[in-house]
Motif scaffolding. Structure first.
Motif, mmCIF file in Angstrom:
data_model
loop_
_atom_site.group_PDB
_atom_site.id
_atom_site.type_symbol
_atom_site.label_atom_id
_atom_site.label_comp_id
_atom_site.label_asym_id
_atom_site.label_seq_id
_atom_site.Cartn_x
_atom_site.Cartn_y
_atom_site.Cartn_z
ATOM 1 N N UNK A 134 0.832 -1.214 0.000
ATOM 2 C CA UNK A 134 0.000 0.000 0.000
ATOM 3 C C UNK A 134 0.861 1.257 0.000
ATOM 4 N N UNK A 135 1.937 1.255 0.767
ATOM 5 C CA UNK A 135 2.837 2.415 0.795
ATOM 6 C C UNK A 135 3.494 2.622 -0.558
ATOM 7 N N UNK A 136 3.961 1.537 -1.183
ATOM 8 C CA UNK A 136 4.595 1.644 -2.498
ATOM 9 C C UNK A 136 3.611 2.135 -3.554
ATOM 10 N N UNK A 137 2.380 1.686 -3.475
ATOM 11 C CA UNK A 137 1.367 2.087 -4.442
ATOM 12 C C UNK A 137 0.967 3.545 -4.276
ATOM 13 N N UNK A 138 0.778 3.981 -3.030
ATOM 14 C CA UNK A 138 0.264 5.328 -2.778
ATOM 15 C C UNK A 138 1.342 6.402 -2.827
ATOM 16 N N UNK A 139 2.617 5.997 -2.707
ATOM 17 C CA UNK A 139 3.713 6.972 -2.675
ATOM 18 C C UNK A 139 4.855 6.488 -3.560
ATOM 19 N N UNK A 140 4.628 6.418 -4.861
ATOM 20 C CA UNK A 140 5.638 5.845 -5.764
ATOM 21 C C UNK A 140 6.928 6.659 -5.830
ATOM 22 N N UNK A 141 6.858 7.959 -5.591
ATOM 23 C CA UNK A 141 8.061 8.783 -5.685
ATOM 24 C C UNK A 141 9.092 8.409 -4.611
ATOM 25 N N UNK A 249 12.505 17.054 -3.323
ATOM 26 C CA UNK A 249 11.780 17.332 -4.560
ATOM 27 C C UNK A 249 10.444 16.603 -4.601
ATOM 28 N N UNK A 250 9.946 16.239 -3.427
ATOM 29 C CA UNK A 250 8.618 15.659 -3.299
ATOM 30 C C UNK A 250 8.107 15.964 -1.898
ATOM 31 N N UNK A 251 6.810 15.850 -1.704
ATOM 32 C CA UNK A 251 6.212 16.133 -0.397
ATOM 33 C C UNK A 251 6.146 14.853 0.425
ATOM 34 N N UNK A 252 6.587 14.957 1.657
ATOM 35 C CA UNK A 252 6.560 13.818 2.573
ATOM 36 C C UNK A 252 5.565 14.143 3.688
ATOM 37 N N UNK A 327 23.097 4.206 3.678
ATOM 38 C CA UNK A 327 22.855 2.934 2.981
ATOM 39 C C UNK A 327 21.533 2.320 3.399
ATOM 40 N N UNK A 328 21.264 2.382 4.687
ATOM 41 C CA UNK A 328 20.013 1.824 5.209
ATOM 42 C C UNK A 328 18.805 2.545 4.602
ATOM 43 N N UNK A 329 18.911 3.856 4.507
ATOM 44 C CA UNK A 329 17.815 4.651 3.962
ATOM 45 C C UNK A 329 17.589 4.342 2.487
ATOM 46 N N UNK A 330 18.656 4.298 1.697
ATOM 47 C CA UNK A 330 18.510 4.034 0.267
ATOM 48 C C UNK A 330 17.974 2.634 0.006
ATOM 49 N N UNK A 331 18.228 1.722 0.910
ATOM 50 C CA UNK A 331 17.704 0.369 0.758
ATOM 51 C C UNK A 331 16.191 0.334 0.913
ATOM 52 N N UNK A 332 15.655 1.134 1.841
ATOM 53 C CA UNK A 332 14.217 1.111 2.121
ATOM 54 C C UNK A 332 13.444 2.254 1.470
ATOM 55 N N UNK A 333 14.117 3.398 1.283
ATOM 56 C CA UNK A 333 13.482 4.575 0.694
ATOM 57 C C UNK A 333 14.348 5.073 -0.464
ATOM 58 N N UNK A 334 14.442 4.340 -1.555
ATOM 59 C CA UNK A 334 15.363 4.701 -2.635
ATOM 60 C C UNK A 334 15.073 6.047 -3.276
ATOM 61 N N UNK A 335 13.876 6.555 -3.120
ATOM 62 C CA UNK A 335 13.552 7.866 -3.674
ATOM 63 C C UNK A 335 14.306 9.004 -3.029
ATOM 64 N N UNK A 336 14.976 8.736 -1.903
ATOM 65 C CA UNK A 336 15.740 9.794 -1.231
ATOM 66 C C UNK A 336 17.138 9.963 -1.804
ATOM 67 N N UNK A 337 17.427 9.297 -2.910
ATOM 68 C CA UNK A 337 18.744 9.422 -3.505
ATOM 69 C C UNK A 337 18.978 10.722 -4.234
ATOM 70 N N UNK A 338 17.913 11.478 -4.540
ATOM 71 C CA UNK A 338 18.087 12.691 -5.353
ATOM 72 C C UNK A 338 18.408 13.958 -4.569
ATOM 73 N N UNK A 339 17.867 14.199 -3.352
ATOM 74 C CA UNK A 339 18.215 15.452 -2.657
ATOM 75 C C UNK A 339 19.703 15.527 -2.330
ATOM 76 N N UNK A 340 20.262 16.735 -2.387
ATOM 77 C CA UNK A 340 21.665 16.915 -2.038
ATOM 78 C C UNK A 340 21.843 16.819 -0.526
ATOM 79 N N UNK A 341 23.047 16.534 -0.095
ATOM 80 C CA UNK A 341 23.403 16.498 1.320
ATOM 81 C C UNK A 341 24.157 17.784 1.642
ATOM 82 N N UNK A 342 23.667 18.530 2.630
ATOM 83 C CA UNK A 342 24.300 19.806 2.983
ATOM 84 C C UNK A 342 25.261 19.684 4.161
ATOM 85 N N UNK A 343 25.081 18.665 4.996
ATOM 86 C CA UNK A 343 25.993 18.495 6.131
ATOM 87 C C UNK A 343 25.788 17.131 6.767
ATOM 88 N N UNK A 344 26.818 16.647 7.430
ATOM 89 C CA UNK A 344 26.766 15.411 8.214
ATOM 90 C C UNK A 344 27.507 15.686 9.508
#
Length: 414
Positions: A134-141, A249-252, A327-344
């Motif tokens: 359901x999450x994948x269907x309703x939030x494909x981005x 670049x998408x609404x969460x 890595x953990x995030x990209x594995x479960x939420x791959x759509x987060x690969x596009x925003x830039x990283x400003x600091x760690x």
């Protein structure tokens, strides 16, 4: 407790007039105390060795989230009301209600999450199950690759630096003075009554002293002279890592949190460090928790965490944690690969052995502690400060919430 000390306007060795209350620490724990005290007419000065919100209070995910413990929910509800009150004041800061989604990566953890969900419900928190499909269907981005999750009631997002400064400004407006760049070296007492503090610029006399300086609380308990030192508290400098993302670049619609973060009691157990064996075995390099916690800020950017490890305050290890979170995030939420990283960056979290804050009186009349907020400082301090000041001004100095009192630790009972 009377606020009148009967001291002369200036004592030998002091560099200014006595004040009713000294608050040591300019983070969320100290600034909330200063606001509560000053708004009730108590002459107050805050002493901060660096700048306002220099440590954890300006470096966290900015989440106010429910948990499966009644104490956590009680603090959360009280804090949300206080933030709402403050958000109508002179200093605007980001604060708003938001959805909260707890996710499980695999089917086994998703099925086990049902027991945790029951604990949330028992604590009065609404939980609604949703499948990964359901999450994948309703939030494909976003591209969810999870087994499922739970939509959780009661969650807010805020910008922690702005919120802490809003409390500081409100305290000033109510008459408090805030002095930054001024370190407290000792607290001194006489005949069982606090007398004031020794700073780098001299003595400040006070009727009430509040230790609210996070990881440095144990240092000042040790450096209480006259009737001290006081017993230590079981602090660990829990350290976590955060990734600051640029504009999404998408609404969460929710704060997304992985359902692997333990409750506060379990977290406290995982955070203990003791003797040289822990240093020798590098136990401070072993994370207690690593999980996704993604907070979409109102400005469109996001903060991504979270982790926590038992740590020593000034020893930094575990520097691969940010890459592990990514890595953990990209594995479960791959759509987060596009925003830039400003600091760690890492941040220290003052943790106590049972995972809950401490607020209450010490054996020295007029000396109080307020801290140990750990990973829930923003969603604990406004409430615990109010409860503590209520107890100081109209009670015995210990909040009604017994689970907050320092006497729950060995050596602290009168």
């Amino acid at each position: 407790m009377s606020l009148a000390s009967g001291r002369s306007a200036k004592q030998p060795g002091s560099y200014n007039r006595p004040v009713d209350a000294v608050v040591i620490g300019g983070g969320i724990a100290g600034c909330t105390l200063a606001w509560e005290l000053a708004s009730r007419g108590v002459k107050t000065v805050v002493l901060e060795q660096a700048v306002i919100a220099a440590e954890s209070s300006g470096r966290n995910t900015g989440t106010l989230l429910s948990g499966p413990q009644t104490q956590v929910v009680e603090m959360l509800d009280a804090c949300a009301a206080i933030y709402e009150e403050l958000s109508q004041g002179a200093v605007p800061f980001e604060f708003s209600a938001i959805g909260h989604l707890l996710i499980s990566e695999d089917q086994a953890s998703f099925e086990a999450a049902g027991t945790v969900a029951d604990r949330y419900r028992a604590a009065g928190v609404a939980m609604e199950k949703v499948t990964g499909a359901e999450l994948a269907r309703d939030h494909p981005r976003i591209g969810f690759k999870v087994a499922g999750g739970y939509s959780v009631g009661r969650a807010w997002t805020l910008e922690p630096m702005g919120a802490t400064h809003a409390f500081a400004h409100a305290a000033r407006e109510a008459g408090a003075a805030i002095r930054t760049g001024l370190r407290v070296a000792q607290i001194f007492s006489k005949g069982g009554k606090v007398q004031g503090v020794l700073t780098d610029q001299g003595i400040i006399s006070a009727d009430l002293v509040f230790i609210a300086n996070g990881l440095w609380m144990s240092d000042l308990l040790r450096r209480t002279v006259g009737d001290g030192p006081l017993p230590s508290l079981p602090f660990t400098a829990g350290r976590g890592w955060l990734i600051q993302l640029g504009k999404l670049d998408f609404e969460l619609p929710w704060i997304v949190e992985e359902l692997t973060w333990p409750d506060q009691e379990e977290l406290g157990k995982r955070m203990s460090l003791a003797g040289l064996a822990d240093v020798a075995e590098q136990r401070d390099d072993q994370p207690a928790v690593e999980a996704i916690c993604l907070n979409p800020m109102r400005g469109g950017d996001a903060r991504l965490g979270a982790s926590v490890q038992p740590a020593f305050r000034d020893l930094v290890r575990n520097t691969d944690m940010a890459s592990r979170i990514a890595s953990r995030t990209l594995r479960m939420l791959p759509g987060l690969g596009s925003p830039r990283v400003s600091n760690v960056y890492p941040g220290n979290r003052p943790m106590l052995s049972d995972g809950l804050p401490v607020a209450g009186k010490t054996d020295i009349d007029g000396l109080f502690v307020h801290g140990g907020m750990g990973s829930i400082g923003m969603h604990a301090a406004p409430a615990t400060a109010r409860w503590l000041v209520d107890a100081v001004l109209s009670g015995d100095g210990n909040p009604a919430q017994q689970w907050l009192r320092p006497e729950r630790f060995p050596g602290w009972g009168r």
